[in-house]
Write a protein that holds these residues in place. Structure first.
Motif, short mmCIF file in Angstrom:
data_model
loop_
_atom_site.label_atom_id
_atom_site.label_comp_id
_atom_site.label_asym_id
_atom_site.label_seq_id
_atom_site.Cartn_x
_atom_site.Cartn_y
_atom_site.Cartn_z
N ARG A 115 0.82 -1.22 0.00
CA ARG A 115 0.00 0.00 0.00
C ARG A 115 0.85 1.26 0.00
O ARG A 115 0.57 2.21 -0.72
CB ARG A 115 -0.93 -0.01 1.21
N GLU A 165 1.02 3.84 -2.90
CA GLU A 165 0.00 4.82 -2.57
C GLU A 165 0.42 5.88 -1.57
O GLU A 165 -0.34 6.81 -1.31
CB GLU A 165 -1.25 4.11 -2.02
N TYR A 168 -11.73 17.76 -5.21
CA TYR A 168 -10.34 17.37 -5.40
C TYR A 168 -9.60 18.43 -6.22
O TYR A 168 -9.16 18.18 -7.35
CB TYR A 168 -10.26 15.99 -6.05
N SER A 192 -4.89 12.79 2.56
CA SER A 192 -5.67 12.91 1.33
C SER A 192 -7.14 12.81 1.67
O SER A 192 -7.53 12.15 2.64
CB SER A 192 -5.28 11.82 0.32
N THR A 207 -10.96 11.53 0.91
CA THR A 207 -11.52 10.31 0.34
C THR A 207 -13.02 10.46 0.14
O THR A 207 -13.65 11.33 0.75
CB THR A 207 -11.24 9.09 1.25
N GLY A 208 -13.59 9.59 -0.69
CA GLY A 208 -15.02 9.63 -0.93
C GLY A 208 -15.39 10.52 -2.10
O GLY A 208 -14.54 11.09 -2.78
N GLU A 209 -16.70 10.65 -2.32
CA GLU A 209 -17.22 11.47 -3.41
C GLU A 209 -17.63 12.84 -2.88
O GLU A 209 -18.33 12.93 -1.88
CB GLU A 209 -18.43 10.79 -4.05
N TRP A 267 -20.17 14.70 0.58
CA TRP A 267 -19.66 15.50 1.70
C TRP A 267 -20.63 16.59 2.14
O TRP A 267 -20.56 17.05 3.27
CB TRP A 267 -18.34 16.17 1.29
N LYS A 294 -7.64 10.52 4.83
CA LYS A 294 -6.77 9.35 4.90
C LYS A 294 -5.36 9.82 5.17
O LYS A 294 -4.90 10.80 4.59
CB LYS A 294 -6.82 8.57 3.58
N ASN A 306 -2.46 4.98 9.12
CA ASN A 306 -3.84 4.52 8.90
C ASN A 306 -4.19 3.35 9.81
O ASN A 306 -5.35 3.19 10.18
CB ASN A 306 -4.03 4.10 7.43
N THR A 324 -9.83 7.35 12.04
CA THR A 324 -10.13 8.26 10.92
C THR A 324 -10.62 9.61 11.43
O THR A 324 -11.48 9.67 12.31
CB THR A 324 -11.19 7.64 10.00
N TYR A 338 -11.98 13.68 10.29
CA TYR A 338 -12.75 14.37 9.27
C TYR A 338 -12.43 15.86 9.30
O TYR A 338 -12.27 16.45 10.38
CB TYR A 338 -14.26 14.18 9.50
#
Length: 494
Positions: free
Chosen positions: A103, A107, A337, A377, A379-381, A385, A419, A426, A431, A433
Motif C-alpha cells: 500500500r 499509494e 479534489y 488525502s 476520500t469519498g465522493e 460531503w 486518509k 492509517n 479516521t 474528518y
C-alpha cells in the motif's frame, strides 16, 4: 594432529538434538552428517568415529533423536508445536508487512513514504524466508547453513517493528483494532527470541556472530533515522505557503448613474515547496455607509467599547455610525479534489455592482483554506460531503459562536473523511474528518463566514479548546490564509 581440539558431544535433549562443543564453539546437531559438517567448519577431521577426537556423553555415535517426520512421542510433539508456532508467527508477520509495504510503495503521499513501503517489503521477505527455513530445520530436519542467522534476524526485526508500531499507537493515544495484532506479534516475538537464544542457543552456534551483530546494529540505526526523518522532522521542516491578494479597479457609474461598477481581481498562488489541496477559496465584499468624519474628536474613553468588541482601528474622527454591511460572498472553490502544485496560480476577475447611493466605501478580502497533500488525502465522493441546514438542522452552537451568527443561521456543511499519508498511520490512528461550515446568516442578517475543524467523527459537534483545534489542524497542515482588507472610495462617483 598438532592443532587437534577436544570435541564433546552431549546427551540428546528432549527434541533429539545433541549439543556439540569445540572449545568455545557450540552447535546443536541431529545426525552424524551434521556433526561431520561442524567438524569440517572448524578445520578438524570429519571422522566421527575417531576416539582420540570426540568424547561421547550419554550415548555413542549411533545415539540420535528419532528420524520420523511426524509426531510419535512427547519430544516430537513439542518439536512440532514449536515449529508450527514459530513458522505461523513468521508467516503472519510476513503477510502483514507485505500488505503494508504494498500500500505504501504505490499509494504513500510522499517519496519517503514509498521508500518506507519498500522497507516493509524487505522485512516481509526476511520473515517469509525465515518461515521456510524453520520448516526445513524443524519439520524436515534439513538444517540450512544460515538458517539460525536468518531466523534470529527475522524474529528481531519483527519484534522491533511491532514495538515501533505500538510506540506510534501509544504516542497518538488512540486505540484501533490493529493494536491487538501488534501486541500479539510482540509477545510472540519475545517467546521466539527466548526459544532461539535460551533453549536452542543459536547465538553460540552461529558462525560470524560479530558480523551479524554489526549488520543488525547498522540496520537498526538506519531504521531509527528513517523513522525520525519521515515521522518527526520531515512533516514540520517546511510550512505550506499559499499567497492570495485582492485588488480593486477604478469604479465608474452605469445604468444612468444608479449603479456603480467596480472591477475586482483575485489572485491565488502556491509559493511554497509542497502541493496543497485547496479546500475552499472565497471572497467577500463589504460596504460602509454613514456620515462623513466627525467635526469634533472622540474622547479616549469612548474607545473602551470598541476595544472590547475587537475594533482596534481607533480613529479620533471616525464616524461611529459607519456600519459595515456584507454585500457579496462567493465560494470560488468549494471542497472537491482541487489542488495546486508548487508554483501554480490562478486569477479570477469579477465586476461588483452596487446601488450608487447606498455606500461611501467598499471593502473586500479573500480567504483560502488549504491542506498539505503530503500530510493526508481526502476520500469519498464530493457529492456525499455536502449537507444543507434547511435539510439537516442547526449547526453546533460553537460554530455559530465562532462565526458571530444567530444560532438558527443557514449554512452549508462539508464533512470530508481524511486518509493519512502512509499505511502505518492509517493502522495506528482513527479516521478524522475535515468539517467546513459556510455560514450565511439569517433573514437579512448576513454573516458570510467559513469555519473549519479537524476532528474524529462526531467530535466536531463539541466545543474544544483552541489549542486542541490548532493542534489537529497543524497535524494535517491545514491553514487559513486571509488576504487582508482592501478598499475603494465610491462616494466621489455620485
Amino acid at each position: 594432529m598438532g592443532n587437534r581440539r577436544l570435541v564433546v558431544v552431549h546427551p540428546p535433549d528432549e527434541e533429539g538434538a545433541r549439543q556439540a562443543t569445540i572449545g568455545m564453539a557450540r552447535r546443536a546437531v541431529r545426525s552424524r552428517e551434521e556433526l561431520a559438517g561442524f567438524l569440517r567448519e572448524n578445520e578438524l577431521s570429519d571422522d566421527v568415529n575417531d576416539p582420540n577426537l570426540i568424547e561421547w556423553r550419554g550415548g555413542g555415535s549411533r545415539t540420535w533423536g528419532k528420524s520420523s517426520t511426524g509426531p510419535s512421542d512427547s519430544a516430537s510433539w513439542s518439536r512440532w508445536a514449536t515449529a508450527i508456532l514459530m513458522a505461523s508467527g513468521l508467516l503472519m508477520a510476513g503477510v502483514l508487512f507485505a500488505i503494508i509495504g504494498a500500500r505504501d510503495a504505490w499509494e504513500a503521499l510522499t517519496y519517503v513514504g514509498r521508500i518506507a513501503g519498500a522497507s516493509f517489503f524487505a522485512i516481509s521477505f526476511i520473515a517469509l524466508t525465515a518461515a521456510v527455513t524453520v520448516a526445513a530445520d524443524y519439520i524436515l530436519r534439513r538444517r540450512l547453513k544460515f538458517s539460525a542467522a536468518v531466523t534470529l534476524l527475522a524474529v528481531l526485526t519483527v519484534l522491533a517493528t511491532n514495538l515501533l508500531l505500538l510506540f506510534i499507537q501509544g504516542v497518538g493515544r488512540e486505540y484501533t483494532h490493529w493494536f491487538v495484532l501488534w501486541l500479539g506479534l510482540t509477545l510472540w516475538s519475545g517467546w521466539a527470541l527466548w526459544e532461539l537464544l535460551h533453549r536452542q542457543r543459536v547465538w553460540g552456534n552461529m558462525p560470524q556472530r560479530k558480523k551479524f551483530a554489526v549488520a543488525l546494529s547498522i540496520s537498526a540505526l538506519i531504521a531509527a533515522a528513517n523513522f525520525s526523518y519521515t515521522q518527526i522532522y520531515k512533516p514540520y521542516a517546511a510550512p505550506i505557503v499559499i499567497t492570495n491578494s485582492v485588488k480593486f479597479g477604478t469604479p465608474h457609474l452605469a445604468a444612468g448613474g444608479y449603479i456603480i461598477q467596480i472591477p475586482l481581481t483575485l489572485h491565488f498562488e502556491n509559493s511554497g515547496e509542497w502541493p496543497a489541496y485547496i479546500i475552499a477559496a472565497s471572497y467577500e465584499v463589504i460596504g460602509l455607509k454613514g456620515g462623513h468624519a466627525r467635526q469634533d474628536p472622540r474622547a479616549v474613553e469612548t474607545w473602551r467599547q470598541d476595544i472590547q468588541q475587537e475594533k482596534l482601528d481607533l480613529n479620533a474622527y471616525a464616524d461611529p455610525h459607519a456600519i459595515p454591511q456584507p454585500i457579496i460572498h462567493e465560494l470560488i472553490v468549494q471542497p472537491a479534489y482541487v489542488y495546486m502544485e508548487p508554483g501554480d496560480s490562478f486569477t479570477e476577475e469579477r465586476v461588483i455592482e452596487i446601488p450608487a447611493k447606498n455606500f461611501n466605501v467598499i471593502q473586500a478580502h479573500s480567504k483560502v483554506i488549504a491542506m498539505r497533500m503530503d500530510r493526508a488525502s481526502m476520500t469519498g465522493e464530493p457529492g456525499d460531503w455536502k449537507e444543507f441546514s434547511w435539510k439537516k438542522g442547526k449547526a453546533p452552537s460553537w460554530v455559530m459562536e465562532n462565526a458571530e451568527a444567530p444560532n438558527d443561521s443557514d449554512y452549508v456543511e462539508y464533512h470530508i473523511p481524511l486518509k493519512y499519508s502512509n499505511e502505518i498511520l492509517n493502522l495506528t490512528r482513527n479516521t478524522r474528518y475535515l468539517t467546513l461550515w459556510w455560514v450565511l446568516g439569517k433573514n437579512k442578517e448576513y454573516v458570510f463566514k467559513l469555519v473549519d475543524n479537524v476532528a474524529l467523527d462526531g467530535e466536531e459537534k463539541t466545543k474544544r479548546k483552541t489549542s486542541e483545534r490548532l493542534r489537529d489542524r497543524d497535524r494535517y497542515g491545514v491553514v487559513n490564509i486571509d488576504s487582508g482588507l482592501v478598499q475603494v472610495l465610491v462616494a466621489s462617483q455620485r
